[in-house]
Design an enzyme around this catalytic site. Structure first.
Site, mmCIF file in Angstrom:
data_model
loop_
_atom_site.group_PDB
_atom_site.id
_atom_site.type_symbol
_atom_site.label_atom_id
_atom_site.label_comp_id
_atom_site.label_asym_id
_atom_site.label_seq_id
_atom_site.Cartn_x
_atom_site.Cartn_y
_atom_site.Cartn_z
ATOM 1 N N GLY A 1 0.851 -1.184 0.000
ATOM 2 C CA GLY A 1 0.000 0.000 0.000
ATOM 3 C C GLY A 1 0.890 1.238 0.000
ATOM 4 O O GLY A 1 2.055 1.187 -0.415
ATOM 5 N N GLY B 1 2.319 2.812 2.481
ATOM 6 C CA GLY B 1 3.497 2.671 3.333
ATOM 7 C C GLY B 1 4.506 1.709 2.736
ATOM 8 O O GLY B 1 5.697 2.012 2.624
ATOM 9 N N VAL C 1 -0.216 -13.043 4.279
ATOM 10 C CA VAL C 1 0.587 -13.320 5.470
ATOM 11 C C VAL C 1 -0.346 -13.681 6.626
ATOM 12 O O VAL C 1 -1.338 -12.991 6.874
ATOM 13 C CB VAL C 1 1.467 -12.104 5.820
ATOM 14 C CG1 VAL C 1 2.135 -12.289 7.168
ATOM 15 C CG2 VAL C 1 2.499 -11.893 4.728
ATOM 16 N N GLU D 1 -17.751 11.725 0.614
ATOM 17 C CA GLU D 1 -17.444 11.585 -0.815
ATOM 18 C C GLU D 1 -18.403 10.604 -1.483
ATOM 19 O O GLU D 1 -18.896 10.849 -2.584
ATOM 20 C CB GLU D 1 -15.986 11.143 -0.986
ATOM 21 C CG GLU D 1 -15.043 12.257 -0.553
ATOM 22 C CD GLU D 1 -13.551 11.920 -0.612
ATOM 23 O OE1 GLU D 1 -12.755 12.861 -0.645
ATOM 24 O OE2 GLU D 1 -13.189 10.739 -0.614
ATOM 25 N N ALA E 1 -2.665 8.673 3.948
ATOM 26 C CA ALA E 1 -1.630 8.204 3.020
ATOM 27 C C ALA E 1 -0.275 8.908 3.234
ATOM 28 O O ALA E 1 0.765 8.235 3.285
ATOM 29 C CB ALA E 1 -2.118 8.376 1.584
HETATM 30 C C1 LIG Z 1 -11.912 4.492 1.062
HETATM 31 C C2 LIG Z 1 -10.698 5.189 1.609
HETATM 32 C C3 LIG Z 1 -10.400 6.491 1.217
HETATM 33 C C4 LIG Z 1 -9.267 7.139 1.700
HETATM 34 N N1 LIG Z 1 -8.994 8.419 1.283
HETATM 35 C C5 LIG Z 1 -7.859 9.020 1.697
HETATM 36 C C6 LIG Z 1 -7.504 10.303 1.204
HETATM 37 O O1 LIG Z 1 -8.242 10.902 0.417
HETATM 38 N N2 LIG Z 1 -6.336 10.864 1.629
HETATM 39 C C7 LIG Z 1 -5.507 10.220 2.507
HETATM 40 O O2 LIG Z 1 -4.450 10.750 2.834
HETATM 41 N N3 LIG Z 1 -5.828 9.010 3.008
HETATM 42 C C8 LIG Z 1 -6.972 8.396 2.612
HETATM 43 N N4 LIG Z 1 -7.298 7.159 3.103
HETATM 44 C C9 LIG Z 1 -6.424 6.554 4.092
HETATM 45 C C10 LIG Z 1 -5.202 5.974 3.416
HETATM 46 O O3 LIG Z 1 -5.580 5.282 2.248
HETATM 47 C C11 LIG Z 1 -4.476 5.061 4.397
HETATM 48 O O4 LIG Z 1 -4.082 5.836 5.510
HETATM 49 C C12 LIG Z 1 -3.257 4.445 3.745
HETATM 50 O O5 LIG Z 1 -3.650 3.622 2.662
HETATM 51 C C13 LIG Z 1 -2.444 3.631 4.758
HETATM 52 O O6 LIG Z 1 -1.369 3.054 4.099
HETATM 53 P P1 LIG Z 1 -0.847 1.625 4.549
HETATM 54 O O7 LIG Z 1 0.361 1.350 3.720
HETATM 55 O O8 LIG Z 1 -0.745 1.563 6.010
HETATM 56 O O9 LIG Z 1 -2.012 0.604 4.157
HETATM 57 P P2 LIG Z 1 -2.714 0.317 2.748
HETATM 58 O O10 LIG Z 1 -2.453 1.392 1.763
HETATM 59 O O11 LIG Z 1 -4.125 -0.010 3.079
HETATM 60 O O12 LIG Z 1 -1.977 -1.004 2.229
HETATM 61 C C14 LIG Z 1 -2.078 -2.221 2.912
HETATM 62 C C15 LIG Z 1 -1.659 -3.325 1.957
HETATM 63 O O13 LIG Z 1 -1.491 -4.532 2.694
HETATM 64 C C16 LIG Z 1 -2.061 -5.598 1.993
HETATM 65 N N5 LIG Z 1 -2.419 -6.626 2.971
HETATM 66 C C17 LIG Z 1 -3.318 -6.521 3.971
HETATM 67 N N6 LIG Z 1 -3.323 -7.638 4.719
HETATM 68 C C18 LIG Z 1 -2.411 -8.457 4.181
HETATM 69 C C19 LIG Z 1 -1.960 -9.763 4.527
HETATM 70 N N7 LIG Z 1 -2.440 -10.438 5.584
HETATM 71 N N8 LIG Z 1 -1.009 -10.334 3.732
HETATM 72 C C20 LIG Z 1 -0.504 -9.680 2.658
HETATM 73 N N9 LIG Z 1 -0.911 -8.429 2.299
HETATM 74 C C21 LIG Z 1 -1.831 -7.833 3.070
HETATM 75 C C22 LIG Z 1 -3.249 -4.977 1.279
HETATM 76 O O14 LIG Z 1 -3.652 -5.762 0.151
HETATM 77 C C23 LIG Z 1 -2.692 -3.618 0.879
HETATM 78 O O15 LIG Z 1 -2.088 -3.643 -0.382
HETATM 79 C C24 LIG Z 1 -8.428 6.480 2.622
HETATM 80 C C25 LIG Z 1 -8.728 5.176 3.040
HETATM 81 C C26 LIG Z 1 -9.842 4.521 2.522
HETATM 82 C C27 LIG Z 1 -10.154 3.119 2.955
#
Ligand SMILES: Cc1cc2nc3c(=O)[nH]c(=O)nc-3n(C[C@H](O)[C@H](O)[C@H](O)COP(=O)(O)OP(=O)(O)OC[C@H]3O[C@@H](n4cnc5c(N)ncnc54)[C@H](O)[C@@H]3O)c2cc1C
Length: 427
Positions: free
Chosen positions: A16, A18, A82, A173, A321
């Site tokens: 994602g 991060g 995982v 939204e 994000a």
């Molecule tokens: C609908 C929605 C709209 C949003 N809009 C905004 C916005 O406009 N602006 C903003 O700044 N933030 C927004 N956010 C929040 C932002 O998207 C998150 O804060 C951000 O994605 C967090 O990043 P991350 O890397 O922690 O997780 P994520 O980006 O969610 O990535 C997690 C990844 O881990 C993978 N994964 C999960 N579990 C497992 C597992 N067990 N094994 C292997 N892979 C796994 C998933 O497939 C995914 O690819 C939004 C969130 C959502 C849900």
């Protein structure tokens, strides 16, 4: 563990916001990296609601992980889920696959919906956290219109009532986009149906929408939604959900065949199985340098991590994000520092501001050092920022073409019932 003859092994769970940022920081560095994701693509979550409301194609907001890292020979990709970690062997357990040994493990698995234990939400609610969720909701919306076109008595039963719970950016939204879809597109598509009877009801337990935003933005959101015909119900809680209705606190029964659950997030369930300390929302509590206490080589970032002290007032970074990306950047640098025998650095979150869009030429944007923007100018800023942040030139071009088409013709392209079913995920 590292045996001295090999380069350090880094496993990143989740591609994602991060996880990708970690990969950027470790690309072509003296470490061997494997990224594991349950999908073979990265999902651009901020635009999911546009897939759910027929504004964009699913493929516009996703990008293959292998394509993102193909130029970096030190990064390999595993398509798998995982399930846990064997701490004695220092291995990541991947469902149905050989385990992955690691010297450093970065957890970036994000969050999932939190139903707060409200009866019926898990069975009947439509969350919006994955591409499948978005496609399922789009199918549901279109399928309910088709059902009502066959039997108009279903309208009284709630077939065309869409309850959205949660007045944060995702709820706002989605509500605005659904109202526009009904009014500008489905009204013409379904000319035998009284589409004006379709209802979008946005339910929020606080006394305002977009609570982290300032008063001007909040007021703008409420006015703009009401002008689009959205029924905004503030200070209202949902007490239970059934297959064709929502029960509100006080006993009111709202007939609604579709409930979109945008009320809260919690850490990915992976956090629970690791035996590490969890903070608010089940998030993994990390030290200032984003390492997990008492687990050498373990790091957690993004929505999965609770980062006390990351903000100047001592608070934690938000679930956004940019916070995940900044944390990923720091962890990559800290892993390389450790490999080089240098001390790690603490995480300090830099607030880049927040935005939410309500619909055509209507958005709010609060960016530090800039006056609050509302309306068309905030909408233009939102469009540009999201285009820039999207991954892949092809996706950007496709999104731009779709947006231009929608804007100029008042039409929506991809209103197809296709892919995952129209039932909620846990049905
Ligand atoms: C609908 C929605 C709209 C949003 N809009 C905004 C916005 O406009 N602006 C903003 O700044 N933030 C927004 N956010 C929040 C932002 O998207 C998150 O804060 C951000 O994605 C967090 O990043 P991350 O890397 O922690 O997780 P994520 O980006 O969610 O990535 C997690 C990844 O881990 C993978 N994964 C999960 N579990 C497992 C597992 N067990 N094994 C292997 N892979 C796994 C998933 O497939 C995914 O690819 C939004 C969130 C959502 C849900």
């Amino acid at each position: 563990m590292q045996d001295g003859s090999q380069r350090p092994k880094v496993v990143v769970v989740g591609a994602g916001f991060g996880g990708l940022s970690v990969l950027r920081g470790l690309a072509d560095q003296p470490v061997d990296v494997t990224v594991v994701d349950r999908n073979n693509f990265h999902t651009f979550l901020p635009l999911l609601y546009q897939v759910a409301t027929s504004g964009l194609n699913a493929a516009d907001v996703a990008h293959p992980i292998r394509a993102i890292v193909q130029r970096h020979r030190n990064i390999d990709v595993r398509h798998g889920t995982v399930e846990g970690v064997d701490w004695d062997r220092h291995e990541v357990q991947v469902a149905g696959q050989a385990p992955l040994p690691f010297d450093h493990l970065v957890l970036a698995a994000g969050s999932t919906a939190n139903d707060f234990g409200i009866p019926g939400v898990a069975e009947h609610g439509y969350p919006l956290y994955t591409l499948d969720d978005a496609a399922r909701l789009r199918n549901r919306v279109l399928e309910r219109f088709e059902a009502a076109a066959l039997d108009q008595s279903l309208i009284d039963d709630g077939a065309l009532t869409f309850a959205i719970v949660g007045g944060g950016p995702t709820g706002v939204e989605t509500a605005g986009a659904l109202a526009e879809l009904f009014d500008k597109v489905l009204r013409d598509d379904f000319h035998t149906l009284p589409v004006q009877r379709a209802r979008v009801v946005l339910i929020e337990m606080a006394d305002s929408l977009l609570t982290p935003f300032g008063t001007r933005s909040r007021d703008h959101a409420i006015d703009a939604l009401r002008r689009r015909g959205v029924e905004v119900r503030l200070s209202t809680r949902v007490s239970s959900v059934g297959v064709d209705h929502v029960v509100l606190d006080g006993g009111e029964r709202l007939p609604a065949h579709t409930l979109v659950w945008a009320a809260g997030v919690q850490a990915n369930p992976l956090a629970r199985v690791l035996g590490v300390a969890q903070g608010p929302g089940g998030r993994i509590v990390v030290d200032r340098d984003l390492s997990v206490p008492d687990r050498p080589g373990l790091w957690a970032i993004g929505d999965l991590a609770h980062t006390p002290g990351a903000v100047e007032d001592g608070g934690a970074a938000p679930q956004l994000a940019p916070a995940a990306m900044q944390a990923g950047e720091l962890v990559a640098a800290n892993v390389l520092r450790m490999v080089a025998g240098e001390p790690t650095q603490p995480f300090r979150y830099r607030d880049k501001g927040t935005m939410a869009t309500i619909g055509r030429r209507s958005a709010v944007a609060e960016i530090p050092g800039v006056p609050i923007l509302v309306g068309s100018i905030a909408w233009a800023a939102w469009l540009v920022l999201h285009l820039v942040m999207l991954i892949g030139f092809r996706n950007r071009l496709s999104v731009l073409v779709n947006w231009a088409w929608n804007y100029l013709t008042w039409d929506r392209g991809p209103r197809l019932i296709f892919g995952p079913g129209a039932d909620p995920p846990h049905h």
